[in-house]
Design an enzyme around this catalytic site. Structure first.
Site, PDB file in Angstrom:
ATOM      1  N   CYS A 111       0.836  -1.206   0.000  1.00 46.31           N
ATOM      2  CA  CYS A 111       0.000   0.000   0.000  1.00 46.31           C
ATOM      3  C   CYS A 111       0.875   1.262   0.000  1.00 46.31           C
ATOM      4  O   CYS A 111       1.412   1.632  -1.026  1.00 46.31           O
ATOM      5  CB  CYS A 111      -1.005  -0.056   1.157  1.00 46.31           C
ATOM      6  SG  CYS A 111      -2.242   1.263   1.046  1.00 46.31           S
ATOM      7  N   HIS A 210      -3.742  -4.989   0.292  1.00 49.58           N
ATOM      8  CA  HIS A 210      -3.298  -5.385   1.637  1.00 49.58           C
ATOM      9  C   HIS A 210      -3.257  -6.904   1.755  1.00 49.58           C
ATOM     10  O   HIS A 210      -4.213  -7.506   2.263  1.00 49.58           O
ATOM     11  CB  HIS A 210      -4.218  -4.770   2.699  1.00 49.58           C
ATOM     12  CG  HIS A 210      -3.964  -3.321   2.910  1.00 49.58           C
ATOM     13  ND1 HIS A 210      -3.061  -2.849   3.842  1.00 49.58           N
ATOM     14  CD2 HIS A 210      -4.452  -2.225   2.266  1.00 49.58           C
ATOM     15  CE1 HIS A 210      -3.014  -1.535   3.773  1.00 49.58           C
ATOM     16  NE2 HIS A 210      -3.851  -1.120   2.829  1.00 49.58           N
ATOM     17  N   GLU A 212      -1.759  -8.602   3.874  1.00 49.61           N
ATOM     18  CA  GLU A 212      -1.783  -9.020   5.284  1.00 49.61           C
ATOM     19  C   GLU A 212      -3.204  -9.257   5.784  1.00 49.61           C
ATOM     20  O   GLU A 212      -3.403  -9.911   6.806  1.00 49.61           O
ATOM     21  CB  GLU A 212      -1.062  -7.978   6.158  1.00 49.61           C
ATOM     22  CG  GLU A 212      -1.848  -6.723   6.505  1.00 49.61           C
ATOM     23  CD  GLU A 212      -1.913  -5.681   5.381  1.00 49.61           C
ATOM     24  OE1 GLU A 212      -1.461  -5.973   4.253  1.00 49.61           O
ATOM     25  OE2 GLU A 212      -2.426  -4.578   5.650  1.00 49.61           O
TER      26      GLU A 212
END
Ligand SMILES: NCCCC(=O)O
Length: 229
Positions: A111, A210, A212
């Site tokens: 990001c 993202h 994660e």
């Protein structure tokens, strides 16, 4: 087997935790959990002191999500919607980025990390993407990830085992002018650049989404594998 050391940058923000209400070095735990599950040893790098001096002791680097880069770094006046600018974080992360590029340290930008990579190499950003694409699907509501399909390049498709992905997005900015030395490796249907890699690097890639936020972590595994070499 020894775990490669993966440095990951973080926020410094006002925070409430246990009985305290004070500034804290912060990182969503999902990042370090993914690094550890991929076989790496996570080390959080706060923007204090001189983190770039640590680059030689790392096996891999993640520049994580965060607030907006000071637009002065790409020669633009701040737009009204540009926010959460932290010059001290910019200073630390641009130093780390330069060190990673110079030394060939395996790198994953997430990001804001993608935006740092592009600006570090001379590119520019759209300061408020909804003004460009006419919708808010990339960041539908504060604190809520949007899901938006992206089409991957063959190299990225190999990591993800497929060309089409609908990852978690949360970004109101995006690459405008792509820096020399970067190749686009994913776009969304509205044309937004969603991933890039450094041309000719062994492993230096960045995604606007993202990873994660998802349970499976192919990008983290790929970074840790690159960091073992
Ligand atoms: N500009 C910081 C990264 C996230 C966003 O674009 O909103």
């Amino acid at each position: 087997m020894t775990r490669p050391v993966i440095g990951v940058t973080c926020y410094v923000e006002p925070a409430k935790f246990t009985v305290w209400d004070m500034p804290a070095a912060l990182l969503p735990y999902m990042y370090v959990d993914h690094i550890a599950r991929a076989g790496g040893q996570p080390v959080i790098l706060p923007p204090a002191g001189e983190p770039a001096a640590l680059a030689g002791r790392l096996d891999g680097l993640i520049i994580a999500g965060g607030g907006d880069i000071d637009p002065a770094r790409y020669g633009a006046p701040p737009a009204e919607q540009t926010g959460y600018v932290r010059e001290f974080r910019d200073e630390a992360e641009f130093g780390l980025m330069e060190a990673a590029l110079r030394t060939g340290l395996p790198f994953l930008g997430i990001c804001r990390g993608l935006q740092v990579l592009n600006v570090a190499l001379g590119g520019t950003l759209h300061q408020h993407l909804p003004d460009v694409v006419g919708h808010t699907a990339h960041s539908p509501a504060p604190g809520t990830f949007g899901r938006l399909p992206v089409r991957l390049s063959p190299a990225l498709a190999k990591i993800y085992d497929g060309e089409d992905l609908t990852p978690a997005h949360y970004h109101h900015q995006a690459i405008d002018r792509l820096a020399d030395g970067l190749e686009v490796t994913a776009r969304s249907d509205d044309g937004t650049i969603e991933a890039v890699e450094v041309t000719g690097a062994a492993f230096a890639l960045a995604v606007q989404w993202h990873p994660e936020a998802d349970e499976d972590g192919p990008l983290f595994r790929a970074l840790v594998a690159a960091a073992r070499h």
